[in-house]
Design a protein around this motif. Sequence first.
Motif, mmCIF file in Angstrom:
data_model
loop_
_atom_site.group_PDB
_atom_site.id
_atom_site.type_symbol
_atom_site.label_atom_id
_atom_site.label_comp_id
_atom_site.label_asym_id
_atom_site.label_seq_id
_atom_site.Cartn_x
_atom_site.Cartn_y
_atom_site.Cartn_z
ATOM 1 N N GLY A 41 -2.382 -1.861 -3.789
ATOM 2 C CA GLY A 41 -1.864 -0.044 -3.803
ATOM 3 C C GLY A 41 -2.214 0.486 -2.473
ATOM 4 O O GLY A 41 -1.647 1.609 -2.067
ATOM 5 N N LYS B 288 3.668 0.766 -1.501
ATOM 6 C CA LYS B 288 4.083 1.746 -2.106
ATOM 7 C C LYS B 288 4.454 1.367 -3.751
ATOM 8 O O LYS B 288 5.343 0.622 -3.716
ATOM 9 N N ASN C 139 5.330 1.938 -7.605
ATOM 10 C CA ASN C 139 5.721 3.186 -8.894
ATOM 11 C C ASN C 139 4.782 2.515 -10.123
ATOM 12 O O ASN C 139 4.389 1.326 -10.118
ATOM 13 N N GLU D 46 7.639 -2.111 -0.719
ATOM 14 C CA GLU D 46 8.016 -1.218 0.371
ATOM 15 C C GLU D 46 6.335 -0.772 0.881
ATOM 16 O O GLU D 46 5.467 -0.510 0.255
ATOM 17 N N SER E 19 3.145 0.528 3.058
ATOM 18 C CA SER E 19 2.640 1.821 3.264
ATOM 19 C C SER E 19 2.216 1.812 4.896
ATOM 20 O O SER E 19 2.312 0.902 5.652
ATOM 21 N N ARG E 20 1.661 3.120 5.212
ATOM 22 C CA ARG E 20 1.529 3.189 6.915
ATOM 23 C C ARG E 20 0.200 2.614 7.203
ATOM 24 O O ARG E 20 0.069 2.366 8.404
ATOM 25 N N THR F 44 11.304 -4.082 -4.958
ATOM 26 C CA THR F 44 12.076 -3.011 -4.624
ATOM 27 C C THR F 44 13.453 -2.614 -5.517
ATOM 28 O O THR F 44 13.988 -1.326 -5.128
#
Length: 203
Positions: free
Chosen positions: A76, A80, A82, A102, A104-105, A188
């Motif tokens: 997590g 990303k 959900n 996807e 993350s930063r 995704t």
Amino acid sequence: MAQYFIIHAQNPQARLIQQAVQLLKQGGILACPTDSSYALVCLMEFKDAQTRIRRLRGVDDDHPFTLICRDLAEIGTYAKVNNSQFRLLKALTPGAYTFLLEASREVPRRLHHPKRSTIGLRVPKHVVTQTLLDALDCPMLSMTLQLPGDEAPLSVGWEIREALEHQIDAVIDSDIVHVGPTTVLDLTEDPPSLVRAGVAPWP
């Protein structure tokens, strides 16, 4: 010459784990057992180590790494996730699966899929791998240890040492659960799709 650590698969020796951790934190490359063959591993911040792994594998800069994580919380942090993705991850981890999500930063763009902002992540079910991750307190980048021209990944510690003793920094010799690739799932998409059939079942 590569160091050679024979580590107990159920009760890893803390001293040897710490030696492996230090090599990784110095920018080293290790051959590490997982629950689906051996992998070449390094840490995310060392670009030179990643270049060395790609060179050993005979792949180009677009070939993706997989991020080996300790648990769902770490996934997590770097992807990303959900609610529906989380439920599937919870059901299938730990295990011999790689999940495309996807990024993350927290993930440098150079490690994203070249055409999508995704990354592969996994949580292996292997005591030695998990102990190493706990000691590092961060994930490892990995690629399956399959050399150019070979039809299957390398799976025996001493054979890996003979093949790569002058090209990597250490070999962790320990039992592995399966010899073969992970099952790759693209989360995704809804519903998730099978990208590659591997040693873990799907559906």
